[in-house]
Write an enzyme that holds these catalytic residues in place. Sequence first.
Site, PDB file in Angstrom:
ATOM      1  N   HIS A  78       0.832  -1.203   0.000  1.00  0.00           N
ATOM      2  CA  HIS A  78       0.000   0.000   0.000  1.00  0.00           C
ATOM      3  C   HIS A  78       0.868   1.255   0.000  1.00  0.00           C
ATOM      4  CE1 HIS A  78      -4.152  -1.491   1.479  1.00  0.00           C
ATOM      5  NE2 HIS A  78      -4.143  -1.261   0.197  1.00  0.00           N
ATOM      6  N   CYS A 104      -8.538  -5.952 -22.011  1.00  0.00           N
ATOM      7  CA  CYS A 104      -8.429  -5.302 -20.700  1.00  0.00           C
ATOM      8  C   CYS A 104      -7.246  -5.811 -19.893  1.00  0.00           C
ATOM      9  CB  CYS A 104      -9.728  -5.467 -19.910  1.00  0.00           C
ATOM     10  SG  CYS A 104     -10.079  -7.176 -19.489  1.00  0.00           S
TER      11      CYS A 104
HETATM   12  C1  PEP Z   1      -6.676 -10.602 -17.121  1.00  0.00           C
HETATM   13  O1  PEP Z   1      -6.581 -11.759 -16.718  1.00  0.00           O
HETATM   14  O2  PEP Z   1      -6.074 -10.159 -18.117  1.00  0.00           O
HETATM   15  C2  PEP Z   1      -7.528  -9.639 -16.399  1.00  0.00           C
HETATM   16  C3  PEP Z   1      -7.766  -8.438 -16.861  1.00  0.00           C
HETATM   17  O3  PEP Z   1      -8.026 -10.031 -15.204  1.00  0.00           O
HETATM   18  P1  PEP Z   1      -7.177 -10.025 -13.837  1.00  0.00           P
HETATM   19  O4  PEP Z   1      -5.861  -9.370 -14.100  1.00  0.00           O
HETATM   20  O5  PEP Z   1      -8.033  -9.325 -12.862  1.00  0.00           O
HETATM   21  O6  PEP Z   1      -7.034 -11.493 -13.565  1.00  0.00           O
END
Ligand code: PEP
Length: 578
Positions: free
Chosen positions: A189, A502
């Site tokens: 943190h 993402c």
């Molecule tokens: C991923 O796996 O690329 C993702 C965006 O999810 P996380 O990083 O939360 O597992």
Amino acid sequence: MQELFGLKVSAGLAVGLAYFVENRSQKIGLEKIPEKEISKELKRLQSALTECKEDLTDLLTTGITNESEREILTTHIDILNDPELIKNIQEAISHDLFSATKAVQDIFRATAAFFENLDSDMFRQRAADYQDVEHRLLSKLLGEEQDIFHELDSQHIPILTEIKPSQVSMLHRRGIRAMIIDSCSSNSHAAIISRSLSIAVVSAVTNIRTSVKKGSNLIVDADAGKVLVEPDEEMLEYYAQRLQVEELIRQKHERLKETECISQDGIRIGLHANIGLPEELANSQHLGWDGIGLFRTEYIYLSRNTLPSEEEQFEAYRDVVTSMAPKPVTIRTFDLGGDKLLHLIPSPQESNPYLGNRGIRFSLAHPELFKTQLRAIIRASAFGKVRVMFPMVIDVMDFLEARALFNTCVDELYSEGFDYDSAIAVGTMIEVPSAALCSDALAQECDFFSIGTNDLAQYTLAVDRNAENVSRYYISHHPAVLKLIQLTLINADKHKIPVSICGEMASQPEYVPLLIGMGITELSINVNTHFNVKTTVQNCDEKLHLIVKNFDFSTTLAQVDKLIYHTLKPYYSKQGRK
Ligand code: PEP
Ligand code: MG
């Protein structure tokens, strides 16, 4: 002049004077108290708790501008309000005849140790929170001066053995721009707050205590993970110029805010944000996101001692949805494994949790918990544009099972008279190779795809994404991963559903031209990479599309390396055109 090397924890540059800060060790008497002193010790505990809460509330209401700080201080107040924890401390005083200080130390340390032993960075951070609050409470009980930094001001560079999150805020208020810390993990943190407050931090610097004296002139170059001791004129001049360049970049970023995220050949790329806590949004909302592409809701569960109710979740989702409206907010249902929720839902120990009961499997195994979340999300859709997606889906069966529960919740809410958006898009993460391989069938059922390259690389290459010792095998741009991304894009296009990326790849400028060339038009990224990604998008052109279109992904890693780090390099290394 001497150069000392350490590890970069938080990027940045600063010039200043060395100042050693010694954390006082808090001495706790071991002897038991006589029974007649129980009520006195209970009262001492009570007033220390009250004073700490008042201090934290003061910090929250005066001068705290940063959401990360706010979030951590709020967590600390929650800890001080935890009835179970307080009851245990009171019992240690009245039953075991411990002094208030010893009782606080024992109970807090046991709680911190519990979290420390769990295999997750998130929980280790939680342990650090308990240690910070313990320190605060003990300082009150021992009557210590809380501010050990009272001599510091903006000209100093403090050197510490360790640092607590609340101390980072204190140093920020004193104008500190860089710190050198013996031990500070990048995931802590304290590190997160330092980054968000733009304080440069280098840790584990060799010979710092033998080569530096109080008042030595220092340059902290956290980008390079080094400290220069007594720099010469030439070096000072060099760093003064670098600081000027940084200021120019900052000004350029400000101007970039107003520009469109469009490539040279006119393709508009949607820039969406990845957020964990609702509060994170506030810090970056001025950047003008096209939406939230990934709202990781598991943090709502992990930072608590009790399961969040439908109402509490609804409020958290509603706040984000309202503040983004009419732009879309993609809420990912919780991606938790049995090991991660142990403190809330006892589950059997798994020998390989990453291949165990996690993500959508865990949700489907706990339908009541899952429905509570789905209901909260659906209700939040009345306040803007919500999209829902499921993590760790392996095939259509998984998706349809989850979607059936979603439909049940919609029906229930309808008959209960709640408002909601009847056109909520329901999609899936593509983060397991089987989902990419089954993306033709999945695209016929899903409203959209979001490719999670972090897990996709982990599962495709059979490499633990958190393990340092195998990190060289974790190659997001491995042709095997790229072929799965390509297949997903082809099938999404075939069934005319939108796709975004993402995973972290979307936040790394060196991968952005490749992804755009492959046909991605929506990126969901870390909030602090906004400018670098946008600049890279603005450099992309028609030629890039031709290069990537003609590239055969059934090739070797060496060829992909050449494509990314040689052919496409001009696109991500060039300065922005504005
Ligand atoms: C991923 O796996 O690329 C993702 C965006 O999810 P996380 O990083 O939360 O597992
Ligand atoms: Mg994932």
